[in-house]
Motif scaffolding. Structure first.
Motif, PDB file in Angstrom:
ATOM      1  N   ARG A  46       0.827  -1.209   0.000  1.00 17.32           N
ATOM      2  CA  ARG A  46       0.000   0.000   0.000  1.00 17.32           C
ATOM      3  C   ARG A  46       0.862   1.259   0.000  1.00 17.32           C
ATOM      4  O   ARG A  46       0.627   2.192  -0.777  1.00 17.32           O
ATOM      5  CB  ARG A  46      -0.919  -0.011   1.220  1.00 17.32           C
ATOM      6  CG  ARG A  46      -1.884   1.158   1.288  1.00 17.32           C
ATOM      7  CD  ARG A  46      -2.677   1.137   2.586  1.00 17.32           C
ATOM      8  NE  ARG A  46      -1.814   1.279   3.751  1.00 17.32           N
ATOM      9  CZ  ARG A  46      -1.819   0.468   4.798  1.00 17.32           C
ATOM     10  NH1 ARG A  46      -2.627  -0.571   4.834  1.00 17.32           N
ATOM     11  NH2 ARG A  46      -0.994   0.679   5.819  1.00 17.32           N
ATOM     12  N   GLY A  47       1.858   1.304   0.861  1.00 16.32           N
ATOM     13  CA  GLY A  47       2.705   2.489   0.944  1.00 16.32           C
ATOM     14  C   GLY A  47       3.572   2.674  -0.281  1.00 16.32           C
ATOM     15  O   GLY A  47       3.699   3.789  -0.810  1.00 16.32           O
ATOM     16  N   ALA A  48       4.181   1.589  -0.764  1.00 16.12           N
ATOM     17  CA  ALA A  48       5.093   1.689  -1.898  1.00 16.12           C
ATOM     18  C   ALA A  48       4.367   2.058  -3.185  1.00 16.12           C
ATOM     19  O   ALA A  48       4.955   2.690  -4.075  1.00 16.12           O
ATOM     20  CB  ALA A  48       5.842   0.370  -2.082  1.00 16.12           C
ATOM     21  N   ALA A  49       3.103   1.660  -3.309  1.00 13.58           N
ATOM     22  CA  ALA A  49       2.343   1.973  -4.518  1.00 13.58           C
ATOM     23  C   ALA A  49       1.661   3.327  -4.449  1.00 13.58           C
ATOM     24  O   ALA A  49       1.022   3.753  -5.427  1.00 13.58           O
ATOM     25  CB  ALA A  49       1.300   0.878  -4.772  1.00 13.58           C
ATOM     26  N   GLY A  50       1.775   4.018  -3.309  1.00 16.13           N
ATOM     27  CA  GLY A  50       1.250   5.374  -3.212  1.00 16.13           C
ATOM     28  C   GLY A  50      -0.223   5.491  -2.904  1.00 16.13           C
ATOM     29  O   GLY A  50      -0.831   6.537  -3.157  1.00 16.13           O
ATOM     30  N   PHE A  51      -0.828   4.469  -2.324  1.00 15.01           N
ATOM     31  CA  PHE A  51      -2.236   4.559  -1.939  1.00 15.01           C
ATOM     32  C   PHE A  51      -2.390   5.523  -0.759  1.00 15.01           C
ATOM     33  O   PHE A  51      -1.568   5.528   0.165  1.00 15.01           O
ATOM     34  CB  PHE A  51      -2.771   3.189  -1.513  1.00 15.01           C
ATOM     35  CG  PHE A  51      -3.021   2.227  -2.637  1.00 15.01           C
ATOM     36  CD1 PHE A  51      -4.279   2.102  -3.196  1.00 15.01           C
ATOM     37  CD2 PHE A  51      -1.996   1.419  -3.118  1.00 15.01           C
ATOM     38  CE1 PHE A  51      -4.519   1.190  -4.218  1.00 15.01           C
ATOM     39  CE2 PHE A  51      -2.217   0.515  -4.137  1.00 15.01           C
ATOM     40  CZ  PHE A  51      -3.485   0.401  -4.695  1.00 15.01           C
ATOM     41  N   GLU A  52      -3.444   6.304  -0.767  1.00 21.20           N
ATOM     42  CA  GLU A  52      -3.772   7.131   0.390  1.00 21.20           C
ATOM     43  C   GLU A  52      -4.553   6.283   1.382  1.00 21.20           C
ATOM     44  O   GLU A  52      -5.509   5.588   1.017  1.00 21.20           O
ATOM     45  CB  GLU A  52      -4.613   8.341  -0.028  1.00 21.20           C
ATOM     46  CG  GLU A  52      -4.969   9.259   1.141  1.00 21.20           C
ATOM     47  CD  GLU A  52      -5.873  10.411   0.743  1.00 21.20           C
ATOM     48  OE1 GLU A  52      -6.311  11.151   1.640  1.00 21.20           O
ATOM     49  OE2 GLU A  52      -6.161  10.556  -0.471  1.00 21.20           O
ATOM     50  N   PHE A  53      -4.142   6.338   2.654  1.00 21.05           N
ATOM     51  CA  PHE A  53      -4.767   5.530   3.701  1.00 21.05           C
ATOM     52  C   PHE A  53      -5.391   6.487   4.708  1.00 21.05           C
ATOM     53  O   PHE A  53      -4.803   6.827   5.727  1.00 21.05           O
ATOM     54  CB  PHE A  53      -3.710   4.640   4.348  1.00 21.05           C
ATOM     55  CG  PHE A  53      -4.245   3.409   5.019  1.00 21.05           C
ATOM     56  CD1 PHE A  53      -5.272   2.672   4.463  1.00 21.05           C
ATOM     57  CD2 PHE A  53      -3.686   2.964   6.204  1.00 21.05           C
ATOM     58  CE1 PHE A  53      -5.747   1.520   5.074  1.00 21.05           C
ATOM     59  CE2 PHE A  53      -4.142   1.814   6.831  1.00 21.05           C
ATOM     60  CZ  PHE A  53      -5.182   1.091   6.260  1.00 21.05           C
ATOM     61  N   ALA A  54      -6.596   6.923   4.400  1.00 23.35           N
ATOM     62  CA  ALA A  54      -7.231   7.999   5.162  1.00 23.35           C
ATOM     63  C   ALA A  54      -7.879   7.466   6.433  1.00 23.35           C
ATOM     64  O   ALA A  54      -8.369   6.340   6.477  1.00 23.35           O
ATOM     65  CB  ALA A  54      -8.279   8.689   4.295  1.00 23.35           C
ATOM     66  N   GLY A  55      -7.891   8.315   7.464  1.00 25.64           N
ATOM     67  CA  GLY A  55      -8.550   7.930   8.693  1.00 25.64           C
ATOM     68  C   GLY A  55      -7.881   8.523   9.906  1.00 25.64           C
ATOM     69  O   GLY A  55      -7.257   9.586   9.842  1.00 25.64           O
ATOM     70  N   THR A  56      -8.009   7.825  11.024  1.00 25.91           N
ATOM     71  CA  THR A  56      -7.494   8.319  12.297  1.00 25.91           C
ATOM     72  C   THR A  56      -6.511   7.321  12.895  1.00 25.91           C
ATOM     73  O   THR A  56      -6.685   6.109  12.764  1.00 25.91           O
ATOM     74  CB  THR A  56      -8.638   8.556  13.300  1.00 25.91           C
ATOM     75  OG1 THR A  56      -9.371   7.326  13.477  1.00 25.91           O
ATOM     76  CG2 THR A  56      -9.586   9.622  12.781  1.00 25.91           C
ATOM     77  N   PRO A  57      -5.455   7.805  13.570  1.00 28.07           N
ATOM     78  CA  PRO A  57      -4.475   6.907  14.177  1.00 28.07           C
ATOM     79  C   PRO A  57      -5.000   6.319  15.486  1.00 28.07           C
ATOM     80  O   PRO A  57      -6.048   6.730  16.005  1.00 28.07           O
ATOM     81  CB  PRO A  57      -3.282   7.835  14.436  1.00 28.07           C
ATOM     82  CG  PRO A  57      -3.910   9.174  14.657  1.00 28.07           C
ATOM     83  CD  PRO A  57      -5.110   9.222  13.753  1.00 28.07           C
ATOM     84  N   SER A  58      -4.239   5.366  16.025  1.00 26.73           N
ATOM     85  CA  SER A  58      -4.596   4.768  17.315  1.00 26.73           C
ATOM     86  C   SER A  58      -4.530   5.806  18.420  1.00 26.73           C
ATOM     87  O   SER A  58      -3.667   6.694  18.422  1.00 26.73           O
ATOM     88  CB  SER A  58      -3.653   3.615  17.654  1.00 26.73           C
ATOM     89  OG  SER A  58      -3.910   2.491  16.841  1.00 26.73           O
ATOM     90  N   THR A  59      -5.433   5.669  19.374  1.00 31.35           N
ATOM     91  CA  THR A  59      -5.423   6.530  20.551  1.00 31.35           C
ATOM     92  C   THR A  59      -5.042   5.767  21.809  1.00 31.35           C
ATOM     93  O   THR A  59      -4.890   6.367  22.871  1.00 31.35           O
ATOM     94  CB  THR A  59      -6.808   7.151  20.767  1.00 31.35           C
ATOM     95  OG1 THR A  59      -7.770   6.102  20.996  1.00 31.35           O
ATOM     96  CG2 THR A  59      -7.235   7.957  19.550  1.00 31.35           C
ATOM     97  N   ARG A  60      -4.907   4.437  21.688  1.00 30.56           N
ATOM     98  CA  ARG A  60      -4.609   3.617  22.850  1.00 30.56           C
ATOM     99  C   ARG A  60      -3.929   2.327  22.407  1.00 30.56           C
ATOM    100  O   ARG A  60      -3.951   1.979  21.227  1.00 30.56           O
ATOM    101  CB  ARG A  60      -5.887   3.304  23.629  1.00 30.56           C
ATOM    102  CG  ARG A  60      -6.845   2.403  22.864  1.00 30.56           C
ATOM    103  CD  ARG A  60      -8.171   2.281  23.584  1.00 30.56           C
ATOM    104  NE  ARG A  60      -9.040   3.417  23.317  1.00 30.56           N
ATOM    105  CZ  ARG A  60      -9.930   3.875  24.178  1.00 30.56           C
ATOM    106  NH1 ARG A  60     -10.059   3.331  25.383  1.00 30.56           N
ATOM    107  NH2 ARG A  60     -10.699   4.898  23.850  1.00 30.56           N
ATOM    108  N   GLU A  61      -3.339   1.616  23.366  1.00 25.92           N
ATOM    109  CA  GLU A  61      -2.754   0.308  23.094  1.00 25.92           C
ATOM    110  C   GLU A  61      -3.452  -0.734  23.956  1.00 25.92           C
ATOM    111  O   GLU A  61      -3.734  -0.498  25.140  1.00 25.92           O
ATOM    112  CB  GLU A  61      -1.255   0.296  23.397  1.00 25.92           C
ATOM    113  CG  GLU A  61      -0.609  -1.055  23.103  1.00 25.92           C
ATOM    114  CD  GLU A  61       0.883  -1.082  23.400  1.00 25.92           C
ATOM    115  OE1 GLU A  61       1.666  -1.418  22.509  1.00 25.92           O
ATOM    116  OE2 GLU A  61       1.246  -0.764  24.555  1.00 25.92           O
ATOM    117  N   MET A  62      -3.730  -1.876  23.369  1.00 27.25           N
ATOM    118  CA  MET A  62      -4.372  -2.984  24.068  1.00 27.25           C
ATOM    119  C   MET A  62      -3.549  -4.244  23.863  1.00 27.25           C
ATOM    120  O   MET A  62      -2.803  -4.369  22.891  1.00 27.25           O
ATOM    121  CB  MET A  62      -5.801  -3.181  23.545  1.00 27.25           C
ATOM    122  CG  MET A  62      -6.726  -2.017  23.879  1.00 27.25           C
ATOM    123  SD  MET A  62      -8.271  -2.029  22.938  1.00 27.25           S
ATOM    124  CE  MET A  62      -7.799  -0.979  21.560  1.00 27.25           C
TER     125      MET A  62
END
Length: 494
Positions: A159-175
């Motif tokens: 996904r990253g190498a092909a240049g796809f946009e990965f829209a959204g929100t990052p993690s706010t916590r760890e479980m």
């Protein structure tokens, strides 16, 4: 070309996609950086829609006892799936490691070439082909393929190498999540709230407990290796007062609540499926199940394009059909996260949702959403109630005896169900016989209200969705051409 299609990732999604391509007659390579399957089982089953898909390929007996259940939850609030006709939550007590074993064996039997210990480190889409750079046990390799599929998880390199946009929100916590042996923990239901967070403890057999620990205020961390068992034990003691230190973790991992989706599922000759296309809070086995649905939607289409029986525009329908499903998945997992991960401030919301879930129409809506049973695609004009939906599994009686509406899908080809013994229908479909199988049979013991009643013919795509039905749709050749390509001429120049 080293293969027409290369898949990166040998998890459930990559294995299903590879098997579907082989059913479609296409050679495929699967590359995975792990030398052996991890053995981790984050998922302990799959939803009703995934059960249906495995059933239509004849795979269910390979899983053994599935532990089908009608009970589930929405954000930790109990939800009875029997409110839907023929519905259930899905399969329970099927560790993901077992799912990968079954799917790996199926793919291998079909001739899939799985190469482990191959880490993809570069890719270049040249338009008519993709170059893939990989580090292998024997040194660097450069491969070429016509299409590349990224099934390599939430941290997808493809996904990253092909240049796809990965829209959204990052993690706010760890479980934390782990399978722990030797502790005999008190069972705790999904989403049990404690003063400092949320915990779960479920016995999964053999003296092993699946545990989840979410501690409020624990920030997300970018890890390069699994957490130490001591971290989990310390967090569990703070949350519950119980001591895990006498036990042993069979495996342990951490996860967050990041919610992201690729804005496009296809970019040139590179495609994404599963967690590489959408990542979210893991709730109820939905991630694995939706990923498998992605793979079954994409596999037959990509195979048809590679074989040349359909044009590249058929691949556009993959994004058009699956991106809204992924968006809906993110919506419901975000909502569930708010319900069962929030602290005391979320109690009023939980009470309101629990109250609403007493209404049958709300239970039906949520059950269909989480199970995926409400998915229907825009497959073209028509008024038949089954159009775009998955064909329900119903009994048929054919010339050779009893069969079902889905039995013909095991080979991964299209199926035309002739339910009225119509010779003209069969003549119309004959030019597509190399891609669509004809089944002549009559409905048998249909339940009340079944939409197959009064239906004389149904065209099924290889993924089991209804592409055409009569009465209520236009000419059959239009639907056949749209989903299966141009007709095959019986003789040259005809």
């Amino acid at each position: 070309m080293d293969a027409p299609v290369i898949i990166v990732g040998a998890g459930p999604v990559g294995l299903v996609l590879a098997a579907e391509l082989r059913l479609g007659g296409v050679e495929v390579l699967v590359l995975d950086q792990l030398e052996q399957p991890s053995g981790e089982s984050r998922s302990l089953g799959f939803t009703a829609r995934a059960v249906e898909l495995f059933d239509q390929r004849g795979l269910l007996p390979r899983f053994g006892d599935l532990g089908i259940s009608a009970s589930g939850h929405f954000g930790g609030i109990p939800l009875d799936y029997s409110v839907l006709a023929d519905a259930h939550f899905g399969a329970r007590s099927v560790p993901q490691a077992r799912t990968e074993q079954v799917l790996g064996a199926w793919a291998t039997e079909l001739g899939v070439d799985i190469r482990r210990g191959w880490t993809v480190v570069g890719l270049h889409d040249d338009g008519d082909s993709v170059r893939v750079e990989a580090e292998t046990p024997d040194g660097p390799r450069l491969l070429r393929c016509r299409y590349l599929a990224g099934c390599d998880g939430g941290h997808s390199f493809v996904r990253g190498a092909a240049g796809f946009e990965f829209a959204g929100t990052p993690s706010t916590r760890e479980m934390f999540i782990a399978d722990v042996a030797g502790c005999a923990l008190r069972p705790r239901r999904i989403g049990e709230r404690v003063p400092s967070g949320m915990v779960m403890s479920v016995p999964i057999g053999g003296g092993v407990d699946r545990i989840v620990a979410c501690e409020h205020g624990r920030p997300p961390r970018r890890r390069t290796r699994p957490p130490e068992f001591a971290e989990l034990a310390d967090a569990w003691e703070r949350l519950t007062g119980e001591d895990l230190r006498g036990g042993t973790a069979q495996w342990i991992s951490s996860f967050g609540d990041a919610t992201r989706q690729a804005t496009e599922y296809r970019r040139g000759s590179v495609l994404l499926a599963g967690d590489a296309a959408h990542t979210h809070l893991p709730v109820g086995g939905q991630g694995l199940s939706v990923g498998v649905q992605d793979a079954m939607n994409l596999g037959w289409k990509l195979a048809a394009v590679v074989r040349g029986t359909a044009g590249p525009d058929l691949l556009d329908s993959y994004h058009a059909e699956r991106h809204p499903v992924g968006a809906r998945l993110l919506l419901n997992t975000l909502a569930q996260g708010v319900i069962y991960l929030s602290g005391a401030e979320g109690e009023p919301l939980r009470e309101v949702i629990a109250d609403l879930m007493e209404l049958p129409e709300v239970r039906r809506h949520l059950a269909a959403m989480v199970s995926g049973l409400d998915i229907s695609y825009d497959v073209g004009p028509g008024t038949h109630p089954l159009l775009g939906a998955r064909i329900p599994k119903r009994e048929l009686l054919g010339p050779d005896g009893p069969t079902t509406t889905v039995a013909g899908l095991r080979t991964g080809r299209g199926v035309l169900l002739d339910l009225a013994d119509d010779p003209e229908l069969r003549r119309t479909a004959a030019p597509w016989a190399d891609r669509v199988d004809l089944v002549t049979a009559a409905p048998h013991r249909l339940p009340d209200g079944c939409p197959l009643a009064g239906t004389s013919a149904v065209l099924l795509r290889p993924d089991g969705h209804v592409a055409w039905a009569t009465p209520g749709c236009g000419p059959l050749p239009d639907a056949l051409a749209r989903w299966f390509g141009t007709r095959r001429l019986a003789t040259a120049g005809q």
